[in-house]
Structures are given as C-alpha cells and as structure tokens.
Design a protein around this motif. Structure first.
Motif, PDB file in Angstrom:
ATOM      1  N   GLU A  39       0.836  -1.075  -0.047  1.00  0.00           N
ATOM      2  CA  GLU A  39      -0.144  -0.056  -0.011  1.00  0.00           C
ATOM      3  C   GLU A  39       0.856   1.399  -0.222  1.00  0.00           C
ATOM      4  OE1 GLU A  39      -3.222   0.297  -0.002  1.00  0.00           O
ATOM      5  OE2 GLU A  39      -3.751  -2.010   0.289  1.00  0.00           O
ATOM      6  N   TYR A  40       0.278   2.314  -0.165  1.00  0.00           N
ATOM      7  CA  TYR A  40       0.971   3.550  -0.021  1.00  0.00           C
ATOM      8  C   TYR A  40       0.222   4.375   1.007  1.00  0.00           C
ATOM      9  CZ  TYR A  40       2.733   2.684  -4.899  1.00  0.00           C
ATOM     10  OH  TYR A  40       3.319   2.090  -5.933  1.00  0.00           O
ATOM     11  N   LEU A  41       1.380   5.064   1.892  1.00  0.00           N
ATOM     12  CA  LEU A  41       0.944   5.662   3.028  1.00  0.00           C
ATOM     13  C   LEU A  41       0.298   7.230   2.520  1.00  0.00           C
ATOM     14  CD1 LEU A  41       3.595   5.219   5.540  1.00  0.00           C
ATOM     15  CD2 LEU A  41       1.147   4.538   5.817  1.00  0.00           C
ATOM     16  N   VAL A  55       7.628  -3.906  12.268  1.00  0.00           N
ATOM     17  CA  VAL A  55       7.932  -2.699  11.496  1.00  0.00           C
ATOM     18  C   VAL A  55       6.938  -2.228  10.615  1.00  0.00           C
ATOM     19  CG1 VAL A  55      10.465  -3.000  12.042  1.00  0.00           C
ATOM     20  CG2 VAL A  55       9.355  -3.698   9.806  1.00  0.00           C
ATOM     21  N   ILE A  56       6.812  -0.836  10.393  1.00  0.00           N
ATOM     22  CA  ILE A  56       6.326  -0.399   9.278  1.00  0.00           C
ATOM     23  C   ILE A  56       7.362   0.092   8.098  1.00  0.00           C
ATOM     24  CG2 ILE A  56       4.757   1.495   8.318  1.00  0.00           C
ATOM     25  CD1 ILE A  56       3.213  -0.277  10.140  1.00  0.00           C
ATOM     26  N   ALA A  57       7.507  -0.718   7.106  1.00  0.00           N
ATOM     27  CA  ALA A  57       8.589  -0.357   6.155  1.00  0.00           C
ATOM     28  C   ALA A  57       8.095  -0.191   4.742  1.00  0.00           C
ATOM     29  CB  ALA A  57       9.315  -1.640   6.222  1.00  0.00           C
ATOM     30  N   ASP A  58       8.795   0.645   4.106  1.00  0.00           N
ATOM     31  CA  ASP A  58       8.687   1.285   2.725  1.00  0.00           C
ATOM     32  C   ASP A  58       9.666  -0.149   1.883  1.00  0.00           C
ATOM     33  OD1 ASP A  58       9.623   2.055  -0.133  1.00  0.00           O
ATOM     34  OD2 ASP A  58       8.094   3.730   0.368  1.00  0.00           O
ATOM     35  N   ASP A  76      17.722  -7.178   0.345  1.00  0.00           N
ATOM     36  CA  ASP A  76      19.293  -7.319  -0.056  1.00  0.00           C
ATOM     37  C   ASP A  76      19.325  -6.067  -1.154  1.00  0.00           C
ATOM     38  OD1 ASP A  76      17.671  -8.070  -2.506  1.00  0.00           O
ATOM     39  OD2 ASP A  76      17.843 -10.094  -2.154  1.00  0.00           O
ATOM     40  N   GLU A  77      20.274  -6.152  -2.023  1.00  0.00           N
ATOM     41  CA  GLU A  77      20.703  -5.218  -3.026  1.00  0.00           C
ATOM     42  C   GLU A  77      19.828  -4.763  -4.120  1.00  0.00           C
ATOM     43  OE1 GLU A  77      22.948  -8.878  -4.159  1.00  0.00           O
ATOM     44  OE2 GLU A  77      22.721  -7.643  -2.422  1.00  0.00           O
ATOM     45  N   ASP A  78      18.830  -6.016  -4.059  1.00  0.00           N
ATOM     46  CA  ASP A  78      17.984  -5.909  -5.247  1.00  0.00           C
ATOM     47  C   ASP A  78      16.626  -5.123  -5.002  1.00  0.00           C
ATOM     48  OD1 ASP A  78      19.562  -7.401  -6.939  1.00  0.00           O
ATOM     49  OD2 ASP A  78      18.814  -9.406  -6.182  1.00  0.00           O
ATOM     50  N   HIS A  79      16.556  -4.857  -3.623  1.00  0.00           N
ATOM     51  CA  HIS A  79      15.286  -4.207  -3.312  1.00  0.00           C
ATOM     52  C   HIS A  79      15.624  -2.995  -2.513  1.00  0.00           C
ATOM     53  CE1 HIS A  79      13.066  -7.831  -4.371  1.00  0.00           C
ATOM     54  NE2 HIS A  79      14.070  -8.656  -4.057  1.00  0.00           N
ATOM     55  N   GLU A  80      14.856  -1.964  -2.559  1.00  0.00           N
ATOM     56  CA  GLU A  80      15.093  -0.910  -1.795  1.00  0.00           C
ATOM     57  C   GLU A  80      14.281  -0.982  -0.292  1.00  0.00           C
ATOM     58  OE1 GLU A  80      14.086   2.839  -3.789  1.00  0.00           O
ATOM     59  OE2 GLU A  80      15.220   1.956  -5.782  1.00  0.00           O
ATOM     60  N   LEU A  81      14.661  -0.410   0.568  1.00  0.00           N
ATOM     61  CA  LEU A  81      13.867  -0.759   2.054  1.00  0.00           C
ATOM     62  C   LEU A  81      14.261   0.538   2.911  1.00  0.00           C
ATOM     63  CD1 LEU A  81      12.456  -2.517   4.195  1.00  0.00           C
ATOM     64  CD2 LEU A  81      14.709  -2.754   5.010  1.00  0.00           C
ATOM     65  N   SER A  82      13.253   1.054   3.317  1.00  0.00           N
ATOM     66  CA  SER A  82      13.271   2.164   4.260  1.00  0.00           C
ATOM     67  C   SER A  82      12.282   1.802   5.532  1.00  0.00           C
ATOM     68  CB  SER A  82      12.931   3.588   3.701  1.00  0.00           C
ATOM     69  OG  SER A  82      13.732   3.887   2.742  1.00  0.00           O
ATOM     70  N   ILE A  83      12.739   2.010   6.675  1.00  0.00           N
ATOM     71  CA  ILE A  83      11.853   1.838   7.898  1.00  0.00           C
ATOM     72  C   ILE A  83      11.343   3.093   8.456  1.00  0.00           C
ATOM     73  CG2 ILE A  83      11.869   0.764  10.088  1.00  0.00           C
ATOM     74  CD1 ILE A  83      14.052  -1.244   9.442  1.00  0.00           C
ATOM     75  N   PHE A  84      10.012   3.052   8.533  1.00  0.00           N
ATOM     76  CA  PHE A  84       9.104   4.310   9.067  1.00  0.00           C
ATOM     77  C   PHE A  84       9.213   4.211  10.687  1.00  0.00           C
ATOM     78  CE2 PHE A  84       6.971   3.977   4.629  1.00  0.00           C
ATOM     79  CZ  PHE A  84       7.624   5.006   4.272  1.00  0.00           C
ATOM     80  N   GLY A  85       8.982   2.860  11.008  1.00  0.00           N
ATOM     81  CA  GLY A  85       8.909   3.077  12.670  1.00  0.00           C
ATOM     82  C   GLY A  85       8.582   1.636  13.171  1.00  0.00           C
ATOM     83  N   VAL A  86       8.523   1.446  14.362  1.00  0.00           N
ATOM     84  CA  VAL A  86       8.177   0.224  14.971  1.00  0.00           C
ATOM     85  C   VAL A  86       6.681   0.147  15.792  1.00  0.00           C
ATOM     86  CG1 VAL A  86       9.004  -1.258  16.951  1.00  0.00           C
ATOM     87  CG2 VAL A  86      10.559  -0.094  15.304  1.00  0.00           C
TER      88      VAL A  86
END
Length: 227
Positions: A125-127, A179-182, A214-224
C-alpha cells in the motif's frame, strides 16, 4: 425504604428473582410474595427463619430493619441531591465488590485517532501524504507518533485486517520487532528478522513468502509498532 422493600431488594441482588430464591430455599413463591406484599410482621416465624438463612441474615436484622444502619443510610440518602446520591451509591458498590472480591473492569473508552492511511499485510500500500483521517477507536491508545490501518491477512493472528495499529518513528529495528517499512516503494507491516540466512521481512501467515532485504530491493523503515 421499609422492611419489605429491603427484603425484596436483598433477594433480587443475591438471587436475581423472587421465584429463583423460592426454589433455592424451598419456600413457595406465593408465600414469599405474600410476605413482601402483606408485611414481614404478619408472616410465620418458620418462613422468616428460612428466608433469613437463605439471605445470610438473622431474623432480628430483618425485624429491626427500621432501626438498622442500612435503614438509616437509606433515610439520609433519600434526602440528598442526585449527585450526592450517586457518590453514596458508588462508594457502597465499591465496598460490596471489595467484600466479595469482585473485580470490575473499566468500560472501554472510545476516542478518535489520526490515521495516516493503510499499510499492507499482503501486497503493498502507499501511505497517505497530508491530512490524516480521524477514526473512532475503542480501547487504550499507547504513546505513538502515528497510526495506520492494516489491509490484508498476512500478519494474522497478531494483526487483523482493518485493525488500527500504532507506530513510533524509528529508521532502525531490532531483530523480531514489527515494523512499518517501505519496501520497493510500497508500505508494509512485517516482522523484521535477521539471522544466518540474512535479513528479511516476514509474514506471520505462512502462505505469504518472506521479503528478502538485499541489494535487489529498496528498503526504508518508517517505525516500530507499539502495543
């Protein structure tokens, strides 16, 4: 409050109904109704004894009710205004519950929380950006930075579809935290795991595969997620 009213209220508070009380103590229902309607002083002593044994009081307490502390409290309470009567009632109920080891759980409170869109428990989903939506929520609200709604069943049974969850902002996570992650530009709620096999986002519902970090995916963590 007179003796008969006191007797009726005592029966109903302990047994629910006069009929149920009569069945429990073996005194005919019609007899007890007659005592309540026509007066305690006109009843046979044996019936009064049976009734008092069933209620855990003595005949003297019933006969002397008008001079008892209960009667005196009732007389005074009747002259109080409504707010003060409520105080007396609340205190009396508290004393009764303590005496009988009754635990009262607070009524869940309803409040409004600001929900910043949805996070997927499945496909992504998109926040939302901008103004959050105010949503009614029943229950305790933990300290949090923002709230989101779960879409999907991949995190059941811990997080159900359409459940509101609360989040503390943090761009890092410890092993095992929710986690809430992008992940590849879509927002998810997942369990963060790191072990000898590497790091990944894990679904509790095993029909959904792990999401490798891994290097094939982009990840950002918004929060816990906080509980």
């Amino acid at each position: 409050m007179n003796r008969e009213m006191y007797l009726k209220e005592l029966i109903e508070s302990k047994y629910g109904t006069v009929r149920n009380f009569s069945e429990q103590i073996g005194v005919p229902y019609t007899t007890i109704r007659s005592i309540i309607e026509r007066g305690v002083l006109n009843a046979k002593m044996q019936n009064i004894i049976n009734i008092c044994v069933g209620l855990g009081i003595t005949p003297e307490q019933l006969y002397d009710f008008e001079d008892s502390i209960v009667a005196n409290i009732s007389k005074i309470a009747a002259r109080l205004n409504a707010d003060r009567q409520q105080v007396v009632y609340n205190f009396t109920k508290q004393q009764y519950n303590e005496q009988n080891n009754v635990i009262e759980f607070p009524t869940p409170t309803r409040t409004q929380v600001s929900v910043y869109g949805a996070v997927s428990a499945g496909t992504g989903e998109y926040l939302l950006d901008g103004t959050p939506e105010l949503v009614d929520y029943d229950g305790a609200v933990p300290e949090h930075d923002f709230a989101v709604v779960v879409n999907g069943d991949s995190m059941e049974p811990t997080f159900e579809d359409k459940q509101i969850i609360f989040v503390k902002k943090n761009n890092e996570a410890r092993n095992g935290q929710f986690v809430i992650a992008d992940y590849d530009h879509q927002a998810f709620v997942k369990k963060f795991m790191r072990d000898e096999h590497g790091a990944r986002l894990v679904s509790l519902n095993k029909k959904y595969p792990d999401m490798l970090i891994d290097e094939d995916h982009e990840l950002s963590i918004f929060g816990v997620v906080v509980f």
